[in-house]
Write a protein that holds these residues in place. Structure first.
Motif, PDB file in Angstrom:
ATOM      1  N   PHE A  85       0.568  -0.940  -0.327  1.00  0.00           N
ATOM      2  CA  PHE A  85      -0.037   0.117   0.096  1.00  0.00           C
ATOM      3  C   PHE A  85       0.675   0.886   0.161  1.00  0.00           C
ATOM      4  N   ARG A  86      -0.094   2.501  -0.839  1.00  0.00           N
ATOM      5  CA  ARG A  86       1.039   3.107  -1.027  1.00  0.00           C
ATOM      6  C   ARG A  86       0.673   4.682  -1.218  1.00  0.00           C
ATOM      7  N   ILE A  87       0.442   5.967  -0.544  1.00  0.00           N
ATOM      8  CA  ILE A  87       0.067   7.038  -0.832  1.00  0.00           C
ATOM      9  C   ILE A  87       1.089   7.913  -1.723  1.00  0.00           C
ATOM     10  N   ASP A  88       1.137   8.233  -2.592  1.00  0.00           N
ATOM     11  CA  ASP A  88       1.726   9.202  -3.450  1.00  0.00           C
ATOM     12  C   ASP A  88       2.624   8.193  -3.404  1.00  0.00           C
ATOM     13  N   GLY A  89       3.293   7.150  -3.552  1.00  0.00           N
ATOM     14  CA  GLY A  89       4.202   6.464  -3.499  1.00  0.00           C
ATOM     15  C   GLY A  89       5.141   5.876  -2.136  1.00  0.00           C
ATOM     16  N   ALA A  90       4.517   6.355  -1.005  1.00  0.00           N
ATOM     17  CA  ALA A  90       5.230   6.913  -0.004  1.00  0.00           C
ATOM     18  C   ALA A  90       4.511   5.414   0.571  1.00  0.00           C
ATOM     19  N   ALA A  91       5.282   4.369   1.538  1.00  0.00           N
ATOM     20  CA  ALA A  91       4.638   3.109   2.112  1.00  0.00           C
ATOM     21  C   ALA A  91       4.897   4.219   3.720  1.00  0.00           C
ATOM     22  N   GLY A  92       3.779   3.313   4.563  1.00  0.00           N
ATOM     23  CA  GLY A  92       3.619   4.380   6.136  1.00  0.00           C
ATOM     24  C   GLY A  92       4.713   3.555   6.733  1.00  0.00           C
ATOM     25  N   GLU A  93       4.642   3.505   8.402  1.00  0.00           N
ATOM     26  CA  GLU A  93       5.478   2.751   9.220  1.00  0.00           C
ATOM     27  C   GLU A  93       4.557   2.136   9.507  1.00  0.00           C
ATOM     28  N   LEU A  94       5.550   0.457   9.730  1.00  0.00           N
ATOM     29  CA  LEU A  94       4.532  -0.612  10.047  1.00  0.00           C
ATOM     30  C   LEU A  94       4.198  -1.186  11.201  1.00  0.00           C
ATOM     31  N   TRP A  95       5.976  -0.342  12.418  1.00  0.00           N
ATOM     32  CA  TRP A  95       5.333  -0.353  13.121  1.00  0.00           C
ATOM     33  C   TRP A  95       6.347   0.360  14.411  1.00  0.00           C
ATOM     34  N   ALA A  96       5.592   0.262  15.401  1.00  0.00           N
ATOM     35  CA  ALA A  96       6.197   1.434  16.118  1.00  0.00           C
ATOM     36  C   ALA A  96       7.702   0.985  16.684  1.00  0.00           C
TER      37      ALA A  96
ATOM     38  N   THR B 172      -2.417   3.204  -4.053  1.00  0.00           N
ATOM     39  CA  THR B 172      -1.358   1.911  -4.418  1.00  0.00           C
ATOM     40  C   THR B 172      -2.086   1.204  -3.755  1.00  0.00           C
ATOM     41  N   TYR B 173      -2.659  -0.343  -4.272  1.00  0.00           N
ATOM     42  CA  TYR B 173      -3.239  -1.330  -3.303  1.00  0.00           C
ATOM     43  C   TYR B 173      -3.810  -2.254  -4.539  1.00  0.00           C
ATOM     44  N   VAL B 174      -3.590  -3.340  -3.815  1.00  0.00           N
ATOM     45  CA  VAL B 174      -3.639  -4.663  -4.092  1.00  0.00           C
ATOM     46  C   VAL B 174      -5.601  -4.787  -4.817  1.00  0.00           C
TER      47      VAL B 174
END
Length: 464
Positions: free
Chosen positions: A95-106, A434-436
Motif C-alpha cells: 500500500f502506498r500514498i503518493d508512492g510512499a509506504a507507511g510505518e507498520l511498526w512502532a 496504490t493498493y492490491v
C-alpha cells in the motif's frame, strides 16, 4: 485440497456452496507453513458465499445445491488464484500514498531476548507502549536499550505476565508442544473455526437485492487494525454499505486505517456517553450486520452484546473477532497477530527454535478477516431461508490452529511472488493510492471498491 476445504467450511456453516475453481498452489510465499493454501481457502470461501448470494443464484442452506457442478456451470461459481490470494494477505506491504509506504511498526514493537528465550512486545498504540514500560518497571520515555536490558533480566513468561497485568500486550515465544500443553489451547481447540449460531427468532428476510451480491446490505464496522477491517472491507467489495464507527479518543495506526477503509464511510461516536450509545442504537435498528473486535465482554458492558443487538434489530448478524476467543483462561487477553504467532508456536517453528521467525504475512489477521466475511455472508444466507438472528465468532488463535492443521510445505526458500499485475491505483482525499486489488471472483464478477478510503469521522452517523 483447497476446493474440498472450502466445501467443508460451507458444510460446517450449514450452507451449500457452488464449486470454486482454484488456480496455482503452494509454495507461493517463503514459509514452511501452507500460507498460500490458507489464503486461497479463506478468500475462496468468501467468494463462493458471495456467489451464492448473487442475483439469480440458488445458494442457501444445505440441500439448496443438489449438484455443485450445475451451480458452477450456471455462472454461480467462484474463482480464486493462490498467488493472488497470498499477495492480498500482504496488502499493507504494497500500500502506498503518493508512492510512499507507511510505518507498520512502532519503535518498541519488537522481539526481545530474555533470560530463557524470547518475548514480543506490541507497542503500536501509545497506551500499550506505556503499559509495557510499566510492566517492565521502566518510566514513560524509556528507550529501546532500556527495554532490551529489562527483558534480558527476566524470563519470557515473566515479561508476558508482567506486561499483561499492566494492561499491555506481550507474548512469550512457545514451541508448538508447549502451546498445546497450555490450558488455553484446549479451549481454543474446542471451538469451531467459524462459530455460527442462531441466537434469536426473527422472520426470514432477504439480503438486499441488486446487481452485486451484497447490494442493500448495511454493515456496522466497530473494528480496528487488520482482521476486522479486512472482513468489512471484503463485504464492501461485494457491494455492502459499510459504516465504520470510530471515535476521536481511540488510537489508530494511520496507514492501516486508510488501507483497510476502501468502500466504506466513517463516523465518530463516543460510546462512553449516553448520546453516543443512543446514536449507535439508532444505527443498529436498521443494520443487517454488526462486526466488532473489542475485547470479549467490552461492548456487552455498554449494552451492545449479541442478545441486546438481536432485541434492537431482530434478524441481525453479529460478528465477533478476538485474539484468543471467548472461552478459556485467556479469553479476555489483548492480542494481535504477531503475538498469537509467538504464543502458538508458529514463530518458534519458523526459526527452528533458535530465534523468532514469523510468517511472511499477517496471515492470522487476514485469514480471520476473510473467514469472518464468509461467516457473515453464510449467516445472511441462513437468515434468508430460516429467519433468526445470528452470532458468528472467530479468533486469531483458532485460525492459528487451523493453519497448523493444513500441514507443511517445502517453501522456506521460495522466491517472492510477482505483484505488479495485482496492483491498482485510485485517487483519494489522502493522495494517489496504490493498493492490491481484492482477490477472487463471484459468479464471474471480481469484487471491487466503489469509493476510496474516507477521512476518519467525515460522515454523519446515519445510513444512506
Amino acid at each position: 485440497m483447497i476446493e474440498e476445504r472450502i466445501r467443508r467450511l460451507g458444510a460446517e456453516a450449514g450452507i451449500a456452496l457452488p464449486r470454486v475453481r482454484v488456480t496455482g498452489d503452494d509454495p507461493v510465499l517463503p514459509s514452511v507453513f501452507r500460507v498460500g493454501t490458507a489464503a486461497a481457502v479463506a478468500v475462496g470461501a468468501a467468494a463462493a458465499t458471495a456467489a451464492a448470494l448473487s442475483p439469480g443464484a440458488a445458494g442457501g442452506p444445505m440441500g439448496a445445491y443438489e449438484a455443485s457442478a450445475d451451480a458452477a456451470a450456471s455462472g454461480a461459481g467462484a474463482t480464486v488464484d493462490v498467488r493472488e490470494a497470498a499477495v492480498a494477505f500482504r496488502d499493507e506491504r504494497h500500500f502506498r500514498i503518493d508512492g510512499a509506504a507507511g510505518e507498520l511498526w512502532a519503535p518498541l514493537s519488537d522481539d526481545y531476548r530474555t533470560a530463557d528465550g524470547w518475548v514480543r512486545l506490541h507497542c503500536n498504540f501509545d497506551h500499550h507502549r506505556d503499559a509495557a514500560l510499566a510492566g517492565l518497571g521502566l518510566g514513560v520515555g524509556a528507550g529501546k536499550a532500556d527495554v532490551v536490558r529489562a527483558c534480558a533480566e527476566r524470563t519470557a513468561v515473566g515479561v508476558e505476565e508482567a506486561v499483561t497485568a499492566a494492561g499491555g500486550c506481550a507474548a512469550a515465544m512457545r514451541s508448538r508442544a508447549e502451546w498445546l500443553r497450555h490450558p488455553h489451547a484446549a479451549a481454543v481447540a474446542a471451538s469451531p473455526l467459524v462459530d455460527l449460531a442462531r441466537i434469536g427468532d426473527a422472520v426470514a428476510v432477504g439480503h438486499g437485492g441488486g446487481r452485486r451480491p451484497l447490494e442493500g446490505v448495511r454493515v456496522l464496522d466497530l473494528t480496528r487494525v487488520i482482521a476486522g477491517p479486512v472482513a468489512t472491507r471484503t463485504l464492501a467489495a461485494y457491494g455492502a454499505r459499510v459504516l465504520r464507527v470510530g471515535a476521536e479518543h481511540l488510537p489508530e495506526i494511520p496507514g492501516a486505517v486508510v488501507g483497510t477503509a476502501f468502500g466504506k464511510r466513517s463516523c465518530h461516536l463516543d460510546l462512553r456517553t449516553p448520546a453516543g450509545r443512543r446514536a449507535l442504537r439508532d444505527l443498529v435498528a436498521e443494520a443487517d450486520v454488526f462486526v466488532q473486535s473489542y475485547r470479549p465482554g467490552a461492548l456487552t458492558a455498554l449494552g451492545f452484546g449479541p442478545g441486546r443487538l438481536a432485541a434492537i434489530r431482530p434478524g441481525i448478524v453479529c460478528v465477533d473477532i478476538s485474539a484468543y476467543g471467548t472461552r478459556g483462561p485467556w479469553s479476555g487477553r489483548r492480542g494481535f497477530d504477531s503475538l498469537v504467532q509467538m504464543a502458538c508456536g508458529i514463530v518458534h517453528e519458523g526459526g527452528a527454535g533458535t530465534r523468532p521467525r514469523p510468517l511472511p504475512a499477517q496471515v492470522l489477521d487476514h485469514a480471520t478477516g476473510y473467514l469472518a466475511a464468509f461467516g457473515a455472508m453464510a449467516a445472511l444466507l441462513r437468515r434468508s431461508a430460516e429467519g433468526g438472528s445470528w452470532w458468528v465468532r472467530l479468533s486469531l488463535a483458532r485460525t492459528a490452529l487451523w493453519l497448523d492443521g493444513l500441514g507443511r510445505v517445502n517453501g522456506e526458500n521460495t522466491a517472492e511472488p510477482e505483484v505488479a499485475d495485482l496492483l491498482a491505483e485510485m485517487d483519494s482525499p489522502f493522495g494517489r493510492l496504490t493498493y492490491v486489488r481484492p482477490p477472487g471472483s463471484a459468479a464471474g464478477v471480481p469484487p471491487h471498491w466503489s469509493s476510496p478510503p474516507p477521512r476518519q469521522g467525515e460522515h454523519p452517523p446515519a445510513w444512506w
